[in-house]
Design an enzyme around this catalytic site. Structure first.
Site, PDB file in Angstrom:
ATOM      1  N   LYS A   1     -20.281  15.159 -56.698  1.00 47.92           N
ATOM      2  CA  LYS A   1     -21.553  15.566 -57.309  1.00 47.92           C
ATOM      3  C   LYS A   1     -21.723  15.041 -58.730  1.00 47.92           C
ATOM      4  CE  LYS A   1     -19.368  18.988 -56.626  1.00 47.92           C
ATOM      5  NZ  LYS A   1     -17.946  19.295 -56.299  1.00 47.92           N
TER       6      LYS A   1
ATOM      7  N   ILE B   1     -23.838  24.339 -46.901  1.00 42.13           N
ATOM      8  CA  ILE B   1     -25.266  24.640 -46.778  1.00 42.13           C
ATOM      9  C   ILE B   1     -26.052  23.329 -46.731  1.00 42.13           C
ATOM     10  CG2 ILE B   1     -27.238  25.823 -47.789  1.00 42.13           C
ATOM     11  CD1 ILE B   1     -25.297  27.668 -49.235  1.00 42.13           C
TER      12      ILE B   1
ATOM     13  N   GLU C   1      -9.951  25.336 -60.327  1.00 45.11           N
ATOM     14  CA  GLU C   1      -8.986  24.317 -60.727  1.00 45.11           C
ATOM     15  C   GLU C   1      -8.096  24.824 -61.866  1.00 45.11           C
ATOM     16  OE1 GLU C   1      -8.656  21.536 -59.127  1.00 45.11           O
ATOM     17  OE2 GLU C   1     -10.446  21.722 -57.868  1.00 45.11           O
TER      18      GLU C   1
ATOM     19  N   LYS D   1     -25.313  19.662 -59.548  1.00 45.56           N
ATOM     20  CA  LYS D   1     -25.990  19.941 -58.287  1.00 45.56           C
ATOM     21  C   LYS D   1     -27.483  20.154 -58.494  1.00 45.56           C
ATOM     22  CE  LYS D   1     -21.697  21.922 -56.571  1.00 45.56           C
ATOM     23  NZ  LYS D   1     -20.931  23.148 -56.264  1.00 45.56           N
TER      24      LYS D   1
ATOM     25  N   GLY E   1     -14.172  24.338 -50.374  1.00 44.22           N
ATOM     26  CA  GLY E   1     -13.096  24.409 -49.385  1.00 44.22           C
ATOM     27  C   GLY E   1     -13.106  23.204 -48.479  1.00 44.22           C
TER      28      GLY E   1
END
Length: 423
Positions: free
Chosen positions: A103, A134, A188, A203, A301
C-alpha cells in the site's frame, strides 16, 4: 511480455517475497489447486533466513523473474516500498500482469503506475493493499464507477484497532496493549506505520483515486495516530457511550476534489464502525442512490490478505483491469476546497500549542494546575492539525475528533511561533 498459457493450463506465478502474505497465498494455492495457479518461482532477499519450504524453492534475484517469459503473472509482496516500485514499474514497462499488496508503494507512486499501464499495456491490481480481505477497491471502481459517492469512511488498520479494543476490554495502558498486539502478530516490532496512522493514510490515498477521482500526495493528507492514547481517553469515550477508533474519512466535494484525513474518532453507538473490534477492518460507503453500504472483514494476516491476492489473480485471468472512471472524468489533483473545522477532543496540549491551533467554541474542558489529566473539546481547523501534527505527537498530546465538522470562519489562528512569543 509473458507468453499466454495454453487454454485451461494453470497460470504460472512468479512470487516476489515470502513473508506473511506470500506464505498465506502459497498455502491457499497449495490447498486449492483447482483454482488454476501454480507458484513457479519464488524470489526472496535473505539467503540465510529459515523458511517453511525446501531451500531449493527459493532464489535471490527478483529481476530474473521479470526476465522469465514463461511466468504469466508477477506477485509482489515485499516490505520495501522503494524496491517494490522499482520491480513493479519495470514489470509494467514490459507490459506484464502484476499483483501487489504494497500500500505504501501504490499510494506514493499511483500516478506513475497508472501512466505506465496506459503506455505499455500492462495491468496492475492491488486489492490486497487496502483492508485485507474486504473487496473495497474493485467494488468502488466497478460497481460505483458512475454513481456519485457522498462519503467513504472506515477503520483501515487492524493493528491500532486491536490495541484500542484491548485497552477498553482489559483497562490496560497503551504499552501493555501494544505488546500484546505484537505478541499476537498484529503489530510490527516497529509499530510506527500502524500506530501513527501512516498505514491507513496510504489506504485512504489509494481509495481517493477510485472513489473521488483524485491522485493525492500522501504527505498532504492529515494522519494522527494513537501513540499518545491513555486509559483516561478510553474511559472518557466509554462514559459517553462511545468508542475510540482510528477512522479514515474521504468526503467528495461538489464540483470536484475531496477532503481526506485519518485521525482517532469518538464513534457513536449507532455507527456501523462501533462494533468493529480487534484486528478487523470496516468500510462505510455512502452513495447518492444506493444509500449506505458497510463491509467488515479481517484487515491483515496471511490468509485474509492472501485471499485478496487470489481474487486479483482470478480477475487478471479474466482480463479485468481498473477503470478509474472517476479519475477519467474528474480532477486528478486536489482542488481548492473550503477550509473545514473539526470538533476535537484535545488532551494534554501545552497552552502555547492550544493557542497555535486556535481552539475555539470550547464546549467542554477540564484543567487545573498540577492536574495530570486535562482536556478540552472545541473546533480546530483541519489545516492547523496538519501543520502541527508533529508537534502534537512530540508533546504527548492526544487528539480525537468528535465527528462534527463545519466550514471555517475567516479568522486565522495564530502561528505557533507567535503563540510561543506571548506565552
Amino acid at each position: 511480455m509473458s507468453k499466454p498459457s495454453p487454454t485451461n493450463a494453470p497460470l504460472r506465478i512468479g512470487l516476489i517475497g515470502f513473508g506473511c502474505v506470500g506464505q498465506g497465498l502459497y498455502d491457499i494455492l497449495q490447498r486449492h489447486p483447482e483454482a488454476g495457479f501454480t507458484v513457479a518461482r519464488i524470489a526472496v532477499k535473505n539467503p540465510t533466513k529459515r523458511r517453511p519450504l525446501p531451500a531449493e524453492r527459493f532464489e535471490f534475484h527478483a529481476d530474473e523473474l521479470l526476465a522469465d517469459p514463461a511466468l504469466d503473472v508477477l506477485v509482489e509482496v515485499i516490505d520495501d516500498a522503494d524496491e517494490a516500485f522499482r520491480l513493479v514499474s519495470l514489470a509494467l514497462r514490459q507490459g506484464r500482469r502484476v499483483v501487489t499488496a504494497n500500500k505504501a508503494m501504490v499510494a506514493r507512486h499511483l500516478p506513475e503506475l497508472i501512466a505506465l499501464q496506459r503506455e505499455f499495456g500492462g495491468t496492475l491490481l492491488y486489492e490486497a493493499a487496502v483492508c485485507g480481505s474486504i473487496p473495497v477497491i474493485r467494488t468502488i471502481d466497478s460497481y460505483f464507477a458512475q454513481e456519485p459517492l457522498l462519503q467513504v469512511s472506515g477503520i483501515f488498520n487492524g493493528s491500532s484497532n486491536y490495541v484500542l479494543t484491548r485497552m477498553r476490554e482489559d483497562h490496560s495502558d497503551y504499552a501493555e496493549a501494544l505488546a500484546e498486539a505484537q505478541a499476537q502478530g498484529f503489530a510490527e516490532t516497529d509499530p510506527t506505520l500502524d500506530m501513527a496512522a501512516f498505514d491507513p493514510r496510504s489506504k485512504a490515498v489509494i481509495l481517493a483515486a477510485h472513489a473521488c477521482g483524485l491522485l493525492l500526495n500522501p504527505d498532504d493528507v492529515l494522519n494522527l495516530g494513537i501513540e499518545n492514547v491513555s486509559s483516561a481517553d478510553i474511559r472518557y469515550a466509554a462514559e459517553r457511550g462511545k468508542k475510540l477508533k482510528v477512522v479514515a474519512s474521504l468526503q467528495p466535494l461538489p464540483g470536484g476534489g475531496a477532503t481526506v484525513y485519518v485521525t482517532p474518532q469518538l464513534v457513536e453507538a449507532d455507527s456501523p464502525l462501533y462494533a468493529v473490534e480487534r484486528e478487523f477492518n470496516g468500510v462505510v460507503v455512502e452513495a447518492e442512490f444506493a444509500g449506505q453500504h458497510f463491509w467488515r472483514g479481517r484487515g491483515a494476516g496471511g490468509h485474509p490478505t492472501g485471499s485478496a491476492v487470489l481474487a486479483d489473480l482470478v480477475a487478471l485471468r479474466h482480463g479485468f483491469r481498473y477503470a478509474y472512471a472517476k479519475l477519467a472524468s474528474g480532477p486528478t489533483a486536489a482542488t481548492d476546497a473550503p477550509e473545514l473545522e473539526l470538533e476535537v477532543y484535545l488532551r494534554s496540549a501545552p497552552a502555547e500549542l492550544r493557542r497555535a491551533l486556535g481552539l475555539k467554541d470550547v464546549s467542554e474542558q477540564l484543567s487545573a494546575p498540577g492536574f495530570t489529566y486535562d482536556y478540552a473539546v472545541g473546533y480546530v481547523r483541519l489545516s492547523q492539525l496538519h501543520r502541527y501534527r508533529d508537534a502534537l505527537r512530540a508533546g504527548g498530546t492526544f487528539v480525537a475528533r468528535t465527528g462534527r465538522v463545519r466550514h471555517a470562519a475567516a479568522a486565522q489562528p495564530a502561528p505557533l511561533e507567535a503563540a510561543l512569543a506571548v506565552s
